[in-house]
Write an enzyme that holds these catalytic residues in place. Structure first.
Site, PDB file in Angstrom:
ATOM      1  N   ASP A  67       0.800  -1.222   0.000  1.00 35.86           N
ATOM      2  CA  ASP A  67       0.000   0.000   0.000  1.00 35.86           C
ATOM      3  C   ASP A  67       0.837   1.278   0.000  1.00 35.86           C
ATOM      4  O   ASP A  67       0.289   2.361  -0.198  1.00 35.86           O
ATOM      5  CB  ASP A  67      -0.964  -0.019   1.201  1.00 35.86           C
ATOM      6  CG  ASP A  67      -1.993  -1.119   1.032  1.00 35.86           C
ATOM      7  OD1 ASP A  67      -2.490  -1.283  -0.094  1.00 35.86           O
ATOM      8  OD2 ASP A  67      -2.264  -1.835   2.010  1.00 35.86           O
ATOM      9  N   ARG A  86      -1.871   4.794   8.821  1.00 37.11           N
ATOM     10  CA  ARG A  86      -0.853   4.130   8.008  1.00 37.11           C
ATOM     11  C   ARG A  86       0.084   5.111   7.290  1.00 37.11           C
ATOM     12  O   ARG A  86       1.025   4.690   6.626  1.00 37.11           O
ATOM     13  CB  ARG A  86      -1.536   3.208   6.986  1.00 37.11           C
ATOM     14  CG  ARG A  86      -2.424   2.152   7.631  1.00 37.11           C
ATOM     15  CD  ARG A  86      -2.714   1.021   6.691  1.00 37.11           C
ATOM     16  NE  ARG A  86      -1.476   0.438   6.187  1.00 37.11           N
ATOM     17  CZ  ARG A  86      -1.402  -0.436   5.190  1.00 37.11           C
ATOM     18  NH1 ARG A  86      -2.487  -0.846   4.611  1.00 37.11           N
ATOM     19  NH2 ARG A  86      -0.234  -0.908   4.787  1.00 37.11           N
ATOM     20  N   ARG A 131     -10.133   4.216   0.360  1.00 36.45           N
ATOM     21  CA  ARG A 131      -8.751   4.648   0.612  1.00 36.45           C
ATOM     22  C   ARG A 131      -8.181   5.576  -0.470  1.00 36.45           C
ATOM     23  O   ARG A 131      -7.206   6.292  -0.233  1.00 36.45           O
ATOM     24  CB  ARG A 131      -7.838   3.413   0.696  1.00 36.45           C
ATOM     25  CG  ARG A 131      -8.196   2.438   1.813  1.00 36.45           C
ATOM     26  CD  ARG A 131      -7.930   3.039   3.182  1.00 36.45           C
ATOM     27  NE  ARG A 131      -8.421   2.178   4.236  1.00 36.45           N
ATOM     28  CZ  ARG A 131      -7.754   1.144   4.738  1.00 36.45           C
ATOM     29  NH1 ARG A 131      -6.565   0.836   4.257  1.00 36.45           N
ATOM     30  NH2 ARG A 131      -8.267   0.421   5.698  1.00 36.45           N
ATOM     31  N   HIS A 161      -9.963  -2.946  -1.651  1.00 36.12           N
ATOM     32  CA  HIS A 161      -9.119  -2.372  -2.708  1.00 36.12           C
ATOM     33  C   HIS A 161      -9.486  -2.938  -4.088  1.00 36.12           C
ATOM     34  O   HIS A 161     -10.070  -4.025  -4.177  1.00 36.12           O
ATOM     35  CB  HIS A 161      -7.649  -2.743  -2.452  1.00 36.12           C
ATOM     36  CG  HIS A 161      -7.006  -2.037  -1.306  1.00 36.12           C
ATOM     37  ND1 HIS A 161      -6.295  -2.701  -0.339  1.00 36.12           N
ATOM     38  CD2 HIS A 161      -6.956  -0.720  -0.987  1.00 36.12           C
ATOM     39  CE1 HIS A 161      -5.828  -1.823   0.535  1.00 36.12           C
ATOM     40  NE2 HIS A 161      -6.213  -0.611   0.179  1.00 36.12           N
ATOM     41  N   CYS A 248      -0.569  -7.885  -1.024  1.00 33.52           N
ATOM     42  CA  CYS A 248      -0.324  -6.814  -0.036  1.00 33.52           C
ATOM     43  C   CYS A 248       1.018  -6.907   0.684  1.00 33.52           C
ATOM     44  O   CYS A 248       1.518  -5.921   1.191  1.00 33.52           O
ATOM     45  CB  CYS A 248      -1.348  -6.830   1.088  1.00 33.52           C
ATOM     46  SG  CYS A 248      -2.908  -7.433   0.678  1.00 33.52           S
TER      47      CYS A 248
HETATM   48  C1  CIR Z   1      -5.766  -2.097   6.023  1.00 32.45           C
HETATM   49  O1  CIR Z   1      -6.968  -1.999   6.235  1.00 32.45           O
HETATM   50  O2  CIR Z   1      -5.116  -1.167   5.562  1.00 32.45           O
HETATM   51  C2  CIR Z   1      -5.084  -3.406   6.369  1.00 32.45           C
HETATM   52  N1  CIR Z   1      -5.719  -3.979   7.516  1.00 32.45           N
HETATM   53  C3  CIR Z   1      -5.133  -4.353   5.206  1.00 32.45           C
HETATM   54  C4  CIR Z   1      -4.387  -3.846   4.018  1.00 32.45           C
HETATM   55  C5  CIR Z   1      -4.356  -4.826   2.913  1.00 32.45           C
HETATM   56  N2  CIR Z   1      -3.610  -4.300   1.814  1.00 32.45           N
HETATM   57  C6  CIR Z   1      -3.820  -4.617   0.558  1.00 32.45           C
HETATM   58  O3  CIR Z   1      -4.762  -5.322   0.227  1.00 32.45           O
HETATM   59  N3  CIR Z   1      -3.051  -4.059  -0.355  1.00 32.45           N
END
Ligand code: CIR
Length: 259
Positions: A67, A86, A131, A161, A248
């Site tokens: 991310d 984040r 996001r 996402h 991820c």
């Molecule tokens: C979030 O909500 O940001 C994390 N718990 C999970 C992120 C997962 N990232 C992704 O699919 N690229």
């Protein structure tokens, strides 16, 4: 050319992760760490040289390095993650990527998670999700114009996402969950639909000719196998409870530079 994969250790605080479409259920952090280590070993088997970043104990979601950046052949874009909790994860990614790529940055009010950015050749699909906003899409379009990428925006519904709903599994072949995106946007590609009983099954990580894929979705795996796609199965059950999946947990790219 060397293939690299940036990964980061699972945070002790993983159980306090952000959750958007899932309920909070207990996470076994030790098991998550063992599963993550097996995922890293899988990346190594697929010829990735690992760049393992240190745990960020105060950032529950820092293991989800995807991310924080979008790494293209010519440059990398450091994102501005949509979840405020984040945002500071990007600092060490910036440092890790800077030997390999010139870096560009998304600025406020833009927000984008790498999980919303699907790169297929010169086409970049950006999911508009909880996001990722249109400011960031505009910035990406401008930043990447000199490199002749086409940036497309796609509405995402019901999942975190864009890459929860669609990922590349071979050249010109996408694995999709048609309930979460309008697959008309991907006319011209060969589409493989996930098995309808496996709603989270559309996230696979294509490395070379193989796809790193969760053991949790055997029916969709069977569809991929029938299509001749070679799967490297991993168990990421604990990270899935944190709304994470296989793409991820790494940033995979190639470079002529040998570190
Ligand atoms: C979030 O909500 O940001 C994390 N718990 C999970 C992120 C997962 N990232 C992704 O699919 N690229």
């Amino acid at each position: 050319m060397t293939r690299y994969a940036i990964t980061r250790e699972v945070s002790e605080s993983l159980s306090q992760c952000e959750l958007t479409h899932q309920d909070r259920i207990p996470i076994d952090t030790d098991l998550a760490r063992r599963q993550h280590a097996a995922y890293e070993a899988c990346l190594e088997r697929l010829d990735c040289r690992l760049i393992r970043l240190h745990e960020m104990p105060e950032f529950p979601d820092a293991v989800f390095v995807e991310d924080t950046a979008v790494v293209l052949e010519e440059v990398a874009v450091i994102t501005r993650p949509g979840a405020v909790s984040r945002r500071a994860e990007t600092g060490s990614i910036d440092t890790a990527l800077s030997p390999y790529r010139n870096l560009l940055r998304i600025e406020p009010p833009g927000t984008v998670d790498g999980g919303d950015v699907l790169v297929v050749g010169r086409d970049i699909y950006v999911g508009l999700s909880s996001r990722t906003n249109e400011h960031a899409v505009g910035q990406l379009r401008q930043l990447l114009a000199p490199f002749e990428y086409r940036v497309h925006e796609i509405e995402v519904h019901g999942c975190l996402h864009l890459k929860s709903a669609v990922t590349g599994v071979a050249e010109g072949v996408l694995l999709v969950n048609p309930r979460w995106i309008d697959s008309v946007a991907f006319d011209g590609y060969e589409l493989i639909e996930i098995h309808p009983d496996e709603s989270h099954a559309s996230n696979g990580l294509l490395i070379g000719e193989a796809v790193v894929y969760p053991v949790a979705f055997p029916r969709t795996a069977e569809r991929l196998d029938k299509r001749g796609i070679s799967l490297e199965l991993v168990d990421l059950s604990e990270l899935a409870k944190a709304e994470g999946a296989v793409t991820c947990c790494s940033l995979v790219f190639t470079s002529r530079l040998a570190a």
